[in-house]
Design an enzyme around this catalytic site. Structure first.
Site, PDB file in Angstrom:
ATOM      1  N   LEU A 178       0.811  -1.217   0.000  1.00  0.00           N
ATOM      2  CA  LEU A 178       0.000   0.000   0.000  1.00  0.00           C
ATOM      3  C   LEU A 178       0.848   1.271   0.000  1.00  0.00           C
ATOM      4  O   LEU A 178       1.653   1.496   0.908  1.00  0.00           O
ATOM      5  CB  LEU A 178      -0.926  -0.004   1.216  1.00  0.00           C
ATOM      6  CG  LEU A 178      -1.857   1.208   1.360  1.00  0.00           C
ATOM      7  CD1 LEU A 178      -2.732   1.399   0.128  1.00  0.00           C
ATOM      8  CD2 LEU A 178      -2.714   1.067   2.616  1.00  0.00           C
ATOM      9  N   HIS A 179       0.642   2.106  -1.023  1.00  0.00           N
ATOM     10  CA  HIS A 179       1.385   3.362  -1.130  1.00  0.00           C
ATOM     11  C   HIS A 179       0.635   4.356  -2.002  1.00  0.00           C
ATOM     12  O   HIS A 179      -0.174   3.988  -2.861  1.00  0.00           O
ATOM     13  CB  HIS A 179       2.782   3.132  -1.708  1.00  0.00           C
ATOM     14  CG  HIS A 179       2.778   2.626  -3.126  1.00  0.00           C
ATOM     15  ND1 HIS A 179       2.464   1.321  -3.461  1.00  0.00           N
ATOM     16  CD2 HIS A 179       3.043   3.253  -4.308  1.00  0.00           C
ATOM     17  CE1 HIS A 179       2.544   1.163  -4.768  1.00  0.00           C
ATOM     18  NE2 HIS A 179       2.888   2.329  -5.318  1.00  0.00           N
ATOM     19  N   LEU A 180       0.905   5.637  -1.764  1.00  0.00           N
ATOM     20  CA  LEU A 180       0.397   6.738  -2.567  1.00  0.00           C
ATOM     21  C   LEU A 180       1.589   7.458  -3.195  1.00  0.00           C
ATOM     22  O   LEU A 180       2.694   7.457  -2.642  1.00  0.00           O
ATOM     23  CB  LEU A 180      -0.378   7.727  -1.694  1.00  0.00           C
ATOM     24  CG  LEU A 180      -1.519   7.181  -0.834  1.00  0.00           C
ATOM     25  CD1 LEU A 180      -1.958   8.222   0.180  1.00  0.00           C
ATOM     26  CD2 LEU A 180      -2.689   6.772  -1.695  1.00  0.00           C
TER      27      LEU A 180
END
Length: 346
Positions: A189-191
């Site tokens: 999970l990353h932005l």
């Protein structure tokens, strides 16, 4: 151990109306830029951003095209992704395996430390460099890094993205998310976040109200949903967005999310707000035919990192529209999703 950037609710001031046409730096921006510049100077990126040519494509949408061939040729090999809900695989690359020099700082909000069995548990959110940057300041925000979530949005991740927008006082700060099968290359999970010194059409374009906080974007070649941080809180907005992203993930629908400063939808307020766009789109699996650019989150928002030099010179608004439309769902499928999503706000 990485430096910690501690913030409170009162630090979430964003861009004021007096700054709406300027590029100012908050404490968050200053730290991010200083650390990012130092990492570039020390050679921790795969390439320098010294040969990025930019032009505005003539036409209504004023697409921002930037020639960045190295991002395509020298980036990390994407993981093999086949479904939107692919499970996290600890054997694959993830962001706990990066070099310590790639970590700029940890992001910590006082209120997000939670009690667990009577003890305070820290939620560890990393801000790291994207070693294959598409623009200046390109970072990855990794919420709850040690929880090893797959690339599926949580409400906390959405809220963290919104709060990063408000920690920045730079009008061009952007945050984005690619789901699996929508050009995410790492299943952890990353932005994405970065600075863009050019205005985008989606910052001020019209949207259509559907129901409650839900709006629709039809002014771009690929339609999608729109939200705004206007007369509500990051908690409220993240909850509303999460309703939709959870629906999309549960139904195996690829999607991209883009956060940018812009006008409020009703244009009555002089204060810039955060606009959030969410595009359900066709899945991308495997290697497809060569195009001038991939249709991922920033491209859907009108910012086009061009990977093929030979195609850069001949870009037109029509050719760009045609490429972006390759991500568009069939009308019947999109309408069915739109109907279902509207029901989430009944």
């Amino acid at each position: 151990m990485a430096e910690s950037f501690l913030y409170r609710e009162g630090d979430l001031t964003g861009v004021s109306s007096s700054e709406r046409n300027g590029h100012h730096s908050s404490k968050f921006d200053t730290l991010l830029r200083q650390k990012w510049d130092q990492a570039m100077k020390d050679g921790h990126f795969r390439y320098q951003l010294d040969k990025v040519e930019t032009k505005i494509i003539p036409g209504k949408k004023k697409y921002v095209a930037q020639l960045n061939v190295k991002r395509a040729t020298e980036r990390r090999k994407p993981q093999e992704i086949t479904i939107v809900n692919q499970k996290f695989d600890p054997k694959q690359f993830n962001f706990t395996k990066i070099k310590s020099e790639e970590v700029l700082f940890e992001l910590e909000k006082e209120e997000t430390n939670v009690l667990c069995n009577g003890e305070t548990k820290k939620r560890r959110t990393l801000v790291i460099i994207n070693v294959s940057p598409l623009e200046y300041g390109h970072i990855l925000i990794v919420p709850d890094c040690d929880a090893f979530y797959p690339q599926i949005l949580t409400q906390f991740a959405i809220k963290t993205g919104l709060e990063c927008m408000l920690l920045s006082s730079h009008r061009g700060f952007k945050v984005g998310f690619n789901s699996l099968c929508a050009f995410a290359s790492v299943n952890h999970l990353h932005l994405h976040a970065y600075y863009l010194e050019y205005d985008l059409f989606v910052e001020n374009c019209p949207v259509t109200h559907i129901k409650g906080p839900l709006y629709e974007l039809n002014a771009m070649p690929c339609p999608g949903f729109a939200f705004q941080l206007y007369k509500n809180t990051t908690e409220d907005l993240s909850r509303d967005i999460y309703k939709v992203t959870q629906y999309l993930s549960d139904h195996e629908i690829a999607h991209n999310m883009f956060l940018t400063y812009g006008e409020s939808f009703d244009s009555q307020s002089p204060e810039p707000t955060v606009r959030v766009y969410l595009w359900p789109r066709k899945k991308f699996i495997g290697i497809k035919e060569e195009a001038a650019f991939n249709v991922a989150v920033v491209e859907l928002g009108g910012h086009l990192p061009i990977k093929v030099e030979e195609l850069y010179g001949g870009l037109t608004e029509d050719s760009i529209n045609e490429t972006i439309e390759t991500a568009k769902l069939e009308d019947q499928e999109y309408q069915s999703i739109k109907d279902d999503v509207a029901q989430l706000f009944s």
